[in-house]
Write an enzyme that holds these catalytic residues in place. Sequence first.
Site, PDB file in Angstrom:
ATOM      1  N   ASP A  65      24.848  36.476  33.494  1.00  0.00           N
ATOM      2  CA  ASP A  65      25.394  37.754  33.078  1.00  0.00           C
ATOM      3  C   ASP A  65      25.096  37.943  31.594  1.00  0.00           C
ATOM      4  O   ASP A  65      25.468  37.109  30.771  1.00  0.00           O
ATOM      5  CB  ASP A  65      26.903  37.752  33.327  1.00  0.00           C
ATOM      6  CG  ASP A  65      27.561  39.071  32.997  1.00  0.00           C
ATOM      7  OD1 ASP A  65      26.900  39.932  32.392  1.00  0.00           O
ATOM      8  OD2 ASP A  65      28.734  39.232  33.342  1.00  0.00           O
ATOM      9  N   GLN A 133      38.090  32.744  35.195  1.00  0.00           N
ATOM     10  CA  GLN A 133      38.425  33.975  35.908  1.00  0.00           C
ATOM     11  C   GLN A 133      38.112  33.838  37.393  1.00  0.00           C
ATOM     12  O   GLN A 133      37.367  32.953  37.802  1.00  0.00           O
ATOM     13  CB  GLN A 133      37.694  35.183  35.312  1.00  0.00           C
ATOM     14  CG  GLN A 133      36.186  35.165  35.409  1.00  0.00           C
ATOM     15  CD  GLN A 133      35.555  36.356  34.703  1.00  0.00           C
ATOM     16  OE1 GLN A 133      36.072  36.867  33.712  1.00  0.00           O
ATOM     17  NE2 GLN A 133      34.420  36.798  35.193  1.00  0.00           N
TER      18      GLN A 133
END
Length: 343
Positions: A65, A133
């Site tokens: 990412d 997360q």
Amino acid sequence: MGDFLFMSVKNLMLPEHYFSKLDIMETEIAIKLAKDTFERELARALTLTRVSAPLFVRPETGLNDDLNGVERPVQFDILDLGADVQIVHSLAKWKRMALGRYGFAPQTGLYTDMNAIRRDEELDNLHSVYVDQWDWEKVITREQRTMETVEDAVRSIMGALCKTQNVLADAFTALERFLPEQISFVTSQQLEDEYPELTPKERENAAAQKYGAVFVSQIGGKLRSGKPHDGRAPDYDDWSLNGDILIWYPVLGRALEISSMGIRVDAAALKRQLETAGCMQRAGLPFHRMLLEDRLPLTMGGGIGQSRICMALLQKAHIGEVQASVWPDDMHDACAASGIHLL
């Protein structure tokens, strides 16, 4: 705790008269309860299956990412591989590959317990170099590539969060129920129109305080002012079908982002956004080629901060109270002097 905040160390907010509602052992027990409860409720609400996920990927795959496009990944070599790998920033692209590889059907998906390192993060009450997360992704149909689909998922996530808040408040009577049952929806352009004199972050604070919980949508493209609300990499979210879940956080008197999420780019959106961002060279990477050739499923997904949720529901003033990371010495000293005990 008082309502007034003051600045002592760069980027640090110190609530006056702060005290932790839970001691260190209660905090550790509550962290486990919060994570277990929310994970279960999230999977149930969105029909997700837990899968194992990588800590690092090969850079030439294009799977990492890029966040805002400027953050440097942590990179190291593996002796037997004879090549470098990168520790992930998140798993936005990897998850989509996994959905296709595992053969998930529409309306079902996966989630991972993701750990990452973001070395260029500006450290403050909410941001840490260590990121944990729940990264989730599910398959959708082309007809479901709408804001209505996004909003349904947002409500499901908010419902899971409220259920977790209730479980924690029942277990620890010192904790308050402060989350609203409903979440509101606004576009980034609507915020700019309503608060033209404010910065994007100030607009988010104003909206979160006004609504209690708000989903700010359509992030990444330029607004009428000529500037984007916030940066987004061009190759995972469709900028017209994404957004952030924000809650008003009374401990710090500001908005707290819980999740960044949205419907992912299809071939047309990827090409359009790569051109806009001046990143057409990425079109030759394996992941991007598969997308442009329609060889990956249409999906939606996002990341939900584990420590952010624990911090909020345990009503802590600093994310370092619910995760073990590394902080500057002056931040440690200022926090200790204000009753904020970093793990």
